[in-house]
Design a protein around this motif. Structure first.
Motif, mmCIF file in Angstrom:
data_model
loop_
_atom_site.group_PDB
_atom_site.id
_atom_site.type_symbol
_atom_site.label_atom_id
_atom_site.label_comp_id
_atom_site.label_asym_id
_atom_site.label_seq_id
_atom_site.Cartn_x
_atom_site.Cartn_y
_atom_site.Cartn_z
ATOM 1 N N LEU A 154 0.857 -1.179 0.000
ATOM 2 C CA LEU A 154 0.000 0.000 0.000
ATOM 3 C C LEU A 154 0.897 1.234 0.000
ATOM 4 N N ARG A 155 0.624 2.184 -0.891
ATOM 5 C CA ARG A 155 1.387 3.439 -0.920
ATOM 6 C C ARG A 155 0.579 4.527 -0.221
ATOM 7 N N ILE A 156 1.256 5.301 0.629
ATOM 8 C CA ILE A 156 0.562 6.353 1.371
ATOM 9 C C ILE A 156 1.178 7.703 1.035
ATOM 10 N N GLY A 157 0.319 8.687 0.738
ATOM 11 C CA GLY A 157 0.809 10.018 0.382
ATOM 12 C C GLY A 157 0.167 11.100 1.232
ATOM 13 N N ILE A 158 0.975 12.109 1.581
ATOM 14 C CA ILE A 158 0.472 13.290 2.291
ATOM 15 C C ILE A 158 0.531 14.460 1.308
ATOM 16 N N LEU A 159 -0.628 15.097 1.064
ATOM 17 C CA LEU A 159 -0.727 16.210 0.121
ATOM 18 C C LEU A 159 -1.093 17.487 0.872
ATOM 19 N N GLY A 160 -0.816 18.624 0.264
ATOM 20 C CA GLY A 160 -1.342 19.885 0.785
ATOM 21 C C GLY A 160 -0.452 20.578 1.801
ATOM 22 N N CYS A 161 -1.091 21.343 2.690
ATOM 23 C CA CYS A 161 -0.369 22.284 3.557
ATOM 24 C C CYS A 161 0.580 21.619 4.542
ATOM 25 N N MET A 162 0.162 20.502 5.121
ATOM 26 C CA MET A 162 1.029 19.835 6.099
ATOM 27 C C MET A 162 2.262 19.256 5.396
ATOM 28 N N ALA A 163 2.081 18.795 4.167
ATOM 29 C CA ALA A 163 3.212 18.300 3.372
ATOM 30 C C ALA A 163 4.232 19.424 3.183
ATOM 31 N N GLU A 164 3.719 20.623 2.898
ATOM 32 C CA GLU A 164 4.577 21.780 2.679
ATOM 33 C C GLU A 164 5.333 22.143 3.955
ATOM 34 N N ARG A 165 4.633 22.107 5.076
ATOM 35 C CA ARG A 165 5.205 22.583 6.334
ATOM 36 C C ARG A 165 6.170 21.580 6.964
ATOM 37 N N LEU A 166 5.873 20.284 6.825
ATOM 38 C CA LEU A 166 6.599 19.272 7.608
ATOM 39 C C LEU A 166 7.216 18.164 6.758
ATOM 40 N N LYS A 167 7.659 18.516 5.556
ATOM 41 C CA LYS A 167 8.156 17.502 4.622
ATOM 42 C C LYS A 167 9.140 16.525 5.268
ATOM 43 N N GLU A 168 10.221 17.064 5.884
ATOM 44 C CA GLU A 168 11.272 16.183 6.427
ATOM 45 C C GLU A 168 10.719 15.279 7.516
ATOM 46 N N GLU A 169 9.950 15.891 8.419
ATOM 47 C CA GLU A 169 9.426 15.116 9.548
ATOM 48 C C GLU A 169 8.492 13.998 9.072
ATOM 49 N N ILE A 170 7.663 14.328 8.069
ATOM 50 C CA ILE A 170 6.723 13.310 7.563
ATOM 51 C C ILE A 170 7.488 12.148 6.938
ATOM 52 N N LEU A 171 8.530 12.463 6.157
ATOM 53 C CA LEU A 171 9.281 11.394 5.468
ATOM 54 C C LEU A 171 10.076 10.533 6.446
ATOM 55 N N HIS A 172 10.561 11.148 7.524
ATOM 56 C CA HIS A 172 11.451 10.396 8.412
ATOM 57 C C HIS A 172 10.729 9.717 9.566
ATOM 58 N N ARG A 173 9.566 10.256 9.947
ATOM 59 C CA ARG A 173 8.878 9.689 11.100
ATOM 60 C C ARG A 173 8.295 8.322 10.729
ATOM 61 N N GLU A 174 8.830 7.303 11.275
ATOM 62 C CA GLU A 174 8.353 5.919 11.096
ATOM 63 C C GLU A 174 8.405 5.409 9.657
ATOM 64 N N LYS A 175 8.972 6.216 8.749
ATOM 65 C CA LYS A 175 9.126 5.772 7.344
ATOM 66 C C LYS A 175 7.817 5.198 6.772
ATOM 67 N N LEU A 176 6.725 5.795 7.182
ATOM 68 C CA LEU A 176 5.411 5.250 6.812
ATOM 69 C C LEU A 176 4.919 5.828 5.487
ATOM 70 N N VAL A 177 5.285 7.097 5.232
ATOM 71 C CA VAL A 177 4.733 7.811 4.081
ATOM 72 C C VAL A 177 5.639 7.638 2.866
ATOM 73 N N ASP A 178 5.030 7.340 1.718
ATOM 74 C CA ASP A 178 5.801 7.108 0.492
ATOM 75 C C ASP A 178 5.968 8.366 -0.346
ATOM 76 N N ILE A 179 4.898 9.195 -0.393
ATOM 77 C CA ILE A 179 5.031 10.425 -1.177
ATOM 78 C C ILE A 179 4.519 11.637 -0.400
ATOM 79 N N VAL A 180 5.164 12.784 -0.666
ATOM 80 C CA VAL A 180 4.786 14.052 -0.053
ATOM 81 C C VAL A 180 4.686 15.069 -1.193
ATOM 82 N N ALA A 181 3.499 15.707 -1.330
ATOM 83 C CA ALA A 181 3.304 16.689 -2.401
ATOM 84 C C ALA A 181 2.637 17.940 -1.854
ATOM 85 N N GLY A 182 3.303 19.081 -2.041
ATOM 86 C CA GLY A 182 2.741 20.358 -1.592
ATOM 87 C C GLY A 182 1.614 20.823 -2.513
ATOM 88 N N PRO A 183 0.942 21.930 -2.150
ATOM 89 C CA PRO A 183 -0.229 22.396 -2.900
ATOM 90 C C PRO A 183 0.046 22.781 -4.352
#
Length: 488
Positions: free
Chosen positions: A75-104
């Protein structure tokens, strides 16, 4: 792909844009989480609570992802939008759960990001753009029942209010060309949509610079008593022109817009005049005050005093009789004293808004307040002040709504009431929810056979009772916007 939306109406619109791009690239959409190969969360960063909801959701998806790993179809999980923009590094590194991060501003890149994720790597694009408006992408409408739709007219914001993260997560303000907006509204009209809300962080500073002949127009003046942190920009077709054009497309389609900034209602009042003149532009305005204290407004860099704001409210009420007003308020901003809080209370009581959005202040990193001010109002004081504001707002809204008892209101039917299948729910011109019995109705427009009202119908309802949030009434007949305006 499974899409989940958090936060504001802008994010609803962003979800439709992201889905439109993925659909073109061969993705199918599912409403069942268990069927998904890709889960995309369109996120909000405005308050801490909004971000916490996403972290909690990711914990839930973690278990789902682990189960999927064993089933050999990851399963691929992606975070889009404002939180992706604000917390890119933290989202990618925290638990290595998220596969893609895309800002607005990176939704066009989703197919490539997902292809990279397919190969087992994390992929991210949070580049903010100075010109991305997705003007050529017609969003795929996903709103309930298809009677209402949101149309994005601009992206980003230049106001730099000290509390606000939006300029940092959505970038600079840029407007979508009028031609592209009109094309989308015509398409929605053809699909039978009966109400369109024009969306922007600051709609009344809209300016279309897409054609050379628009670029020589002078910059508009600000209302008396208002100031701005940026230099007013010359050139471009303004919001009044857009509103005029949009309202002409379909006389049976209601037009709303949100959110304007109080400073951008210049004295020439063309926007207010249009609202007053056109029967299909709703007599409803969102005038975000944020505070009733001039001292706090200055700390927020809102560009107006309490007095200037109240003058604008009186001017609006004089220009548009019976206008419905809504507002935003923040309780417990940096340095807010009890006296400041009481001034906000008194503003609420003086203006008596019909609709309100009230929140306790939540300090966000990157904002000017984070760098320059102290978040010094204790959490329990913020909570108490917020509760007091909500109580005062409800009291005044109940009073404002009670004034409508005995009146006939034109209601756009949205569907069955949530609480009872024997009742219908819709909204009046002022955007207040109206509930009434689902009964056989005469058709005032063409004396057609009696029948029950359907979503998308306009119904005249006589209001019999009111609360702070809802009107109740008796349906009289089906009608059209043009006919109701002619009878008024």
């Amino acid at each position: 792909v499974y899409l989940e939306t958090y936060g504001c109406q802008m994010n609803v619109n962003d979800t439709e844009i992201a889905w439109s791009i993925l659909q073109r690239n061969g993705y199918a959409r599912t409403k069942e989480l268990d069927e998904a190969d890709v889960v995309l969360l369109v996120t909000c960063s405005v308050r801490e609570k909004a971000e916490q909801a996403i972290w909690n959701r990711l914990q839930h998806l973690k278990a789902l992802k682990a189960r999927r790993q064993q089933a050999r179809a990851p399963l691929r999980i992606g975070i889009l939008g404002c939180m992706a923009e604000r917390l890119k590094e933290e989202i990618l590194h925290r638990e290595k759960l998220v596969d893609i991060v895309a800002g607005p501003d990176a939704y066009r890149d989703l197919p490539r990001l997902l292809a990279v994720a397919e190969s087992g790597q994390q992929a991210a694009n949070v580049l903010l753009s100075l010109d991305e408006t997705y003007a050529d992408i017609l969003p795929v409408q996903t709103s309930a029942g298809g009677t209402t739709a949101f149309v994005s007219i601009m992206r980003g914001c230049d106001n730099m209010c000290t509390y606000c993260i939006v300029p940092f997560t959505r970038g600079r303000e840029r407007s979508r060309p009028i031609a592209s907006i009109l094309q989308e509204v015509r398409m929605l009209s053809d699909q039978g949509v009966k109400e369109v809300t024009l969306l922007g962080q600051n709609v009344n500073s809209y300016r279309d610079l897409s054609e050379v002949q628009f670029q020589s127009v002078a910059a508009p003046g600000l209302s008396r008593g208002f100031s701005t942190v940026y230099k007013a920009k010359p050139g471009g077709l303004r919001f009044a022109h857009l509103l005029d054009q949009v309202s002409r497309i379909d006389p049976e389609m209601r037009i709303r817009f949100t959110s304007p900034h109080p400073k951008d209602f210049p004295d020439e009042a063309s926007v207010l005049q249009l609202i007053q003149e056109r029967h299909n532009i709703c007599k409803q305005l969102h005038l975000p005050a944020q505070s009733g204290s001039t001292r706090v407004l200055e700390a927020m860099r809102r560009g107006y005093t309490r007095e200037a704001y109240l003058d604008l409210v009186h001017h609006v009420r004089d220009s548009i009789p019976g206008v419905s007003l809504s507002s935003d308020f923040i309780a417990g901003f940096c340095g807010e004293t009890e006296e400041d809080h009481q001034q906000t209370m008194s503003l609420l009581r003086e203006v008596h808004y019909n609709i309100g959005f009230l929140f306790a202040y939540s300090m966000r990193q990157k904002t000017r307040a984070y760098h320059r001010l102290q978040d010094d109002v204790p959490a329990d004081v913020k909570k108490r002040r917020l509760e007091e504001l909500i109580a005062a707002f409800r009291e005044e809204a109940a009073r404002a709504n009670a004034a409508l008892v005995g009146q006939d209101q034109v209601v756009l039917v949205e569907g069955p009431s949530k609480r009872s299948a024997s009742e219908l729910c819709g909204r009046n011109d002022g955007n207040i929810k109206v509930i009434f019995p689902d009964a056989e109705l005469e058709d005032a427009a063409d004396c057609g056979a009696p029948g029950r009202a359907q979503p998308g119908d306009y119904v005249v309802v006589k209001v019999t009772s009111a609360s702070s949030q809802t009107l109740r009434g008796v349906p009289l007949c089906r009608t059209t916007l043009s006919r109701a305006a002619a009878c008024h």
